[in-house]
Write a protein that holds these residues in place. Structure first.
Motif, mmCIF file in Angstrom:
data_model
loop_
_atom_site.group_PDB
_atom_site.id
_atom_site.type_symbol
_atom_site.label_atom_id
_atom_site.label_comp_id
_atom_site.label_asym_id
_atom_site.label_seq_id
_atom_site.Cartn_x
_atom_site.Cartn_y
_atom_site.Cartn_z
ATOM 1 N N LYS A 156 27.832 51.054 37.372
ATOM 2 C CA LYS A 156 29.227 50.784 37.733
ATOM 3 C C LYS A 156 29.256 50.764 39.254
ATOM 4 O O LYS A 156 28.848 51.717 39.901
ATOM 5 C CB LYS A 156 30.135 51.879 37.168
ATOM 6 C CG LYS A 156 31.611 51.553 37.257
ATOM 7 C CD LYS A 156 32.479 52.711 36.763
ATOM 8 C CE LYS A 156 32.523 52.871 35.264
ATOM 9 N NZ LYS A 156 33.282 51.821 34.582
ATOM 10 N N GLU A 158 31.135 50.060 43.097
ATOM 11 C CA GLU A 158 32.387 50.012 43.843
ATOM 12 C C GLU A 158 32.417 48.705 44.636
ATOM 13 O O GLU A 158 31.581 48.491 45.509
ATOM 14 C CB GLU A 158 32.509 51.223 44.787
ATOM 15 C CG GLU A 158 32.550 52.541 44.029
ATOM 16 C CD GLU A 158 33.194 53.687 44.802
ATOM 17 O OE1 GLU A 158 33.644 53.469 45.946
ATOM 18 O OE2 GLU A 158 33.252 54.797 44.241
ATOM 19 N N GLY A 162 37.821 46.679 43.159
ATOM 20 C CA GLY A 162 37.857 47.812 42.243
ATOM 21 C C GLY A 162 36.463 48.208 41.809
ATOM 22 O O GLY A 162 35.645 48.611 42.632
ATOM 23 N N GLU A 164 32.945 47.210 39.177
ATOM 24 C CA GLU A 164 32.262 46.137 38.457
ATOM 25 C C GLU A 164 31.092 46.753 37.703
ATOM 26 O O GLU A 164 30.437 47.653 38.208
ATOM 27 C CB GLU A 164 31.747 45.139 39.500
ATOM 28 C CG GLU A 164 30.947 43.999 38.942
ATOM 29 C CD GLU A 164 30.405 43.103 40.059
ATOM 30 O OE1 GLU A 164 31.195 42.388 40.684
ATOM 31 O OE2 GLU A 164 29.188 43.141 40.296
ATOM 32 N N ASN A 165 30.861 46.297 36.503
ATOM 33 C CA ASN A 165 29.738 46.812 35.718
ATOM 34 C C ASN A 165 28.656 45.760 35.596
ATOM 35 O O ASN A 165 28.928 44.622 35.214
ATOM 36 C CB ASN A 165 30.207 47.194 34.316
ATOM 37 C CG ASN A 165 31.242 48.296 34.358
ATOM 38 O OD1 ASN A 165 30.977 49.381 34.849
ATOM 39 N ND2 ASN A 165 32.444 47.997 33.898
ATOM 40 N N GLY B 179 31.125 43.389 33.167
ATOM 41 C CA GLY B 179 32.580 43.285 33.239
ATOM 42 C C GLY B 179 33.091 43.912 34.518
ATOM 43 O O GLY B 179 32.334 44.522 35.268
ATOM 44 N N ALA B 180 34.380 43.726 34.752
ATOM 45 C CA ALA B 180 34.967 44.282 35.970
ATOM 46 C C ALA B 180 36.233 45.040 35.617
ATOM 47 O O ALA B 180 36.901 44.742 34.626
ATOM 48 C CB ALA B 180 35.283 43.164 36.957
ATOM 49 N N GLU B 181 36.507 46.060 36.386
ATOM 50 C CA GLU B 181 37.769 46.796 36.255
ATOM 51 C C GLU B 181 38.454 46.668 37.603
ATOM 52 O O GLU B 181 38.267 47.490 38.476
ATOM 53 C CB GLU B 181 37.496 48.278 35.939
ATOM 54 C CG GLU B 181 36.622 48.491 34.715
ATOM 55 C CD GLU B 181 35.938 49.852 34.719
ATOM 56 O OE1 GLU B 181 36.528 50.833 35.206
ATOM 57 O OE2 GLU B 181 34.784 49.920 34.256
ATOM 58 N N LEU B 182 39.202 45.579 37.760
ATOM 59 C CA LEU B 182 39.796 45.317 39.056
ATOM 60 C C LEU B 182 41.219 45.854 39.116
ATOM 61 O O LEU B 182 41.951 45.787 38.135
ATOM 62 C CB LEU B 182 39.783 43.816 39.352
ATOM 63 C CG LEU B 182 38.386 43.174 39.340
ATOM 64 C CD1 LEU B 182 38.474 41.697 39.667
ATOM 65 C CD2 LEU B 182 37.436 43.876 40.312
ATOM 66 N N SER B 183 41.584 46.386 40.265
ATOM 67 C CA SER B 183 42.948 46.870 40.459
ATOM 68 C C SER B 183 43.873 45.669 40.491
ATOM 69 O O SER B 183 43.601 44.689 41.174
ATOM 70 C CB SER B 183 43.066 47.616 41.785
ATOM 71 O OG SER B 183 42.178 48.690 41.804
ATOM 72 N N LYS B 184 44.962 45.765 39.746
ATOM 73 C CA LYS B 184 45.938 44.664 39.771
ATOM 74 C C LYS B 184 47.046 45.036 40.743
ATOM 75 O O LYS B 184 47.574 46.129 40.703
ATOM 76 C CB LYS B 184 46.533 44.457 38.377
ATOM 77 C CG LYS B 184 45.567 43.772 37.438
ATOM 78 C CD LYS B 184 46.319 43.060 36.315
ATOM 79 C CE LYS B 184 45.341 42.388 35.366
ATOM 80 N NZ LYS B 184 44.720 43.314 34.441
ATOM 81 N N PRO B 236 42.652 54.318 43.219
ATOM 82 C CA PRO B 236 41.297 53.794 42.973
ATOM 83 C C PRO B 236 40.485 53.618 44.259
ATOM 84 O O PRO B 236 41.039 53.577 45.357
ATOM 85 C CB PRO B 236 41.544 52.430 42.320
ATOM 86 C CG PRO B 236 42.978 52.376 41.965
ATOM 87 C CD PRO B 236 43.695 53.349 42.841
#
Lengths: 249, 311
Positions: A156, A158, A162, A164-165, B179-184, B236
């Motif tokens: 994971k 930074e 935000g 990214e994996n 995948g991504a966990e982007l701040s909206k 975040p």
């Protein structure tokens, strides 16, 4: 699986640095030196892997003057098993360190190399990426979380937007970001034990690496100083100044 | 020889900081080419062609380039590099990931995060969290440089460079995107916002950060944070301003409940006007602030938010 961690000796992050009067660099004489904070995170991550049974041996690598032994000792006191110091008084830049690391990797064949994403002295943020390139390995930069499974690592990262994996094949290089873990302090018994752990000292020549700097530092200067500001007493005064004096709102 | 700028993009447009990187590149050589690699990157390539100062856009289509994996992009850049004097990328999380890999494959040093181009081979870059400025000269044939976008003013748009299609180099098969966990956020992006409102540990909770959101929205500002606030889980990681986070230089930076560790100052001290709000009048943040206000932020923030309404 062996894990190699790289630890750099830098001016302690709490020290306010001083630029030398002759503009050749930053004063390092009689200044407190410590392990680069991102490298502490790298050492901690390797130790956690060993505690979970994912790693069998942790080798702490450093390069630079003889005093880098102390930095390696710190890693050994945290829980690394043995050290390798490439000793030289030449100024080492990221490409040179990456080449030294590659030579050690070729010899030791670790499954993972974990390094800090950035050293807080030169702020280059390059060595880990360069090492992966030289080895032809994959790289997981700015790691926030790692999961080692079945010959690959889920990382994971930074990133600007935000997190990214990614999934990368092992062997691989990881560079650590701040929130990967919180490094432990070495306990006194472990500091004593670390004194008996072996450190091998090598010369760059013995590894066949040319460490001559590719970037010539022409001068090092103080940054421009900001003009000292004023204290305002009230919110109304602040808003008035921002509107009419600074003209920014 | 020309300069190659490697552009990050979202499939539709290149990142705003590509224009800043191009501006830096034009100071290294008059001829600047931009590489847009991607999968369906046609629109992004068009946006690069419109940037002032760009002579040519190289568009490389390959499924492997969809997610900007360093292992797949670097070989393409390395293949093109011998035709150029410089390879330039913005010093963001994409540039920092890819450029050093390119440099090592070319056996050259990287000049990291240049803030000034002195001459085509000489650059100024901050070291020690910006507490010293080093002038470095590259002795390598091809110079790989990442540039700090906030230090190079982007030119106007309206250009119409030619777009040339080039072949991709495929996948190295070493890594894959999961995948991504982007701040909206509807707010302006931190590094390009004209005003930035940042909060620190003084906010005491993620819940209290909502007060800053209201203030930021009134000002049309981007929202940032100190490392302490991110580590404490209030916001975040992508909010972090500082030596190892984002570097911002807005017209107005409002630091609220931030003590001002040197690592934080490194990320914001080039802002035009700095406001510090903190209850500790000895806090180091006041040393860089143009306007300091000592007091309880929980009283000041609502008052400030209301005062901005009253024009």
């Amino acid at each position: 699986m062996k894990v190699l961690v790289a630890v750099k000796r830098v001016i302690d992050y709490n020290v306010k640095i001083r630029v030398k009067a002759d503009n050749t660099g930053v004063e390092t004489a009689n200044v407190k030196m410590s392990m680069n904070p991102f490298d502490e995170i790298a050492v901690e991550e390797a130790i956690r892997m060993k505690e979970k049974g994912a790693a069998t041996e942790i080798i702490a690598f450093s390069a630079g003057p003889a005093q880098c032994q102390e930095t390696i000792r710190t890693a050994l006191a945290m829980g690394a098993d043995r050290g390798i110091l490439v000793q030289t008084d030449v100024e080492l830049q990221p490409l040179a360190v990456a080449k030294l690391l590659k030579a050690v990797v070729d010899k030791e064949q670790p499954g993972l190399v974990i390094v800090g994403k950035q050293a807080i002295d030169d702020d280059s943020n390059a060595t880990g990426q360069m090492l992966a390139a030289l080895l032809g390995w994959s790289v997981g930069t700015f790691a926030n979380k790692l999961n080692v499974a079945d010959g690959s690592v889920e990382v994971k990262r930074e990133v600007d937007g935000g997190l990214e994996n990614i999934k990368i094949k092992m062997p691989a290089v990881i560079t650590t970001d701040l929130r990967l873990n919180e490094p432990r302090y070495a306990s006194l018994p472990n500091i004593m034990k670390a004194k008996k752990k072996p450190i091998e000292t090598l010369a760059p020549d013995a590894l066949g690496v040319d460490v001559a700097p590719r970037l010539k530092t022409l001068k090092v200067e103080e940054p421009p100083k900001r003009k000292s500001g004023i204290k305002v007493k009230t919110v109304a005064e602040l808003v008035e100044k921002l509107r009419n004096e600074a003209g920014v709102i | 020889m020309a300069v190659l700028v490697v552009a990050a993009h979202d499939g539709k447009t290149v990142r705003a900081n590509v224009a800043n990187a191009v501006a830096a590149a034009t100071q290294m050589d008059a001829e600047v080419h931009v590489l847009v690699a991607g999968s369906n990157a046609g629109e992004a390539a068009k946006s690069a062609a419109a940037i002032e100062g760009v002579a040519k856009v190289l568009q490389a289509e390959d499924a492997a380039y969809a997610n900007w994996l360093a292992e797949d992009i670097a070989p393409l850049v390395v293949k093109l590099a011998p035709g150029y004097s410089h390879v330039v990328m913005a010093a963001d999380s994409v540039g920092k990931n890819i450029a050093p890999r390119v440099a090592a494959l070319l056996d050259v040093a990287q000049v990291s995060e240049a803030i000034k181009v002195v001459s085509p081979d000489t650059f100024v870059r901050p070291i020690y969290a910006g507490n010293a400025m080093a002038t470095v000269q590259s002795t390598d044939k091809i110079k790989v440089v990442t540039v700090r976008p906030t230090n190079f003013k982007a030119g106007a748009g309206g250009g119409s460079a030619a777009i040339e299609q080039i072949a991709g180099t495929g996948s190295a098969g070493l890594s894959s995107f999961v995948g991504a966990e982007l701040s909206k956020s509807e707010r302006p992006e931190l590094t390009s916002a004209k005003i930035v409102v940042s909060g620190g540990r003084g906010l005491q909770s993620g819940e209290n950060f909502k007060m800053l959101e209201t203030l930021a929205d009134k000002l049309g500002a981007g929202l940032g944070a100190s490392r302490a606030a991110v580590d404490a889980g209030y916001v975040p990681n992508d909010y972090q301003v500082g030596q190892t986070g984002k570097v911002v230089a807005p017209d107005l930076y409002i630091a609220i409940g931030i003590s001002g560790a040197i690592q934080h100052l490194a990320g914001m001290k080039d802002s035009k006007t700095i406001v510090a709000i903190n209850k500790d009048e000895e806090a180091p943040i006041f040393q860089v602030a143009d306007y300091g206000l000592v007091g309880d932020l929980f009283q000041i923030i609502p008052e400030l938010t209301a005062a901005i309404d009253k024009k």
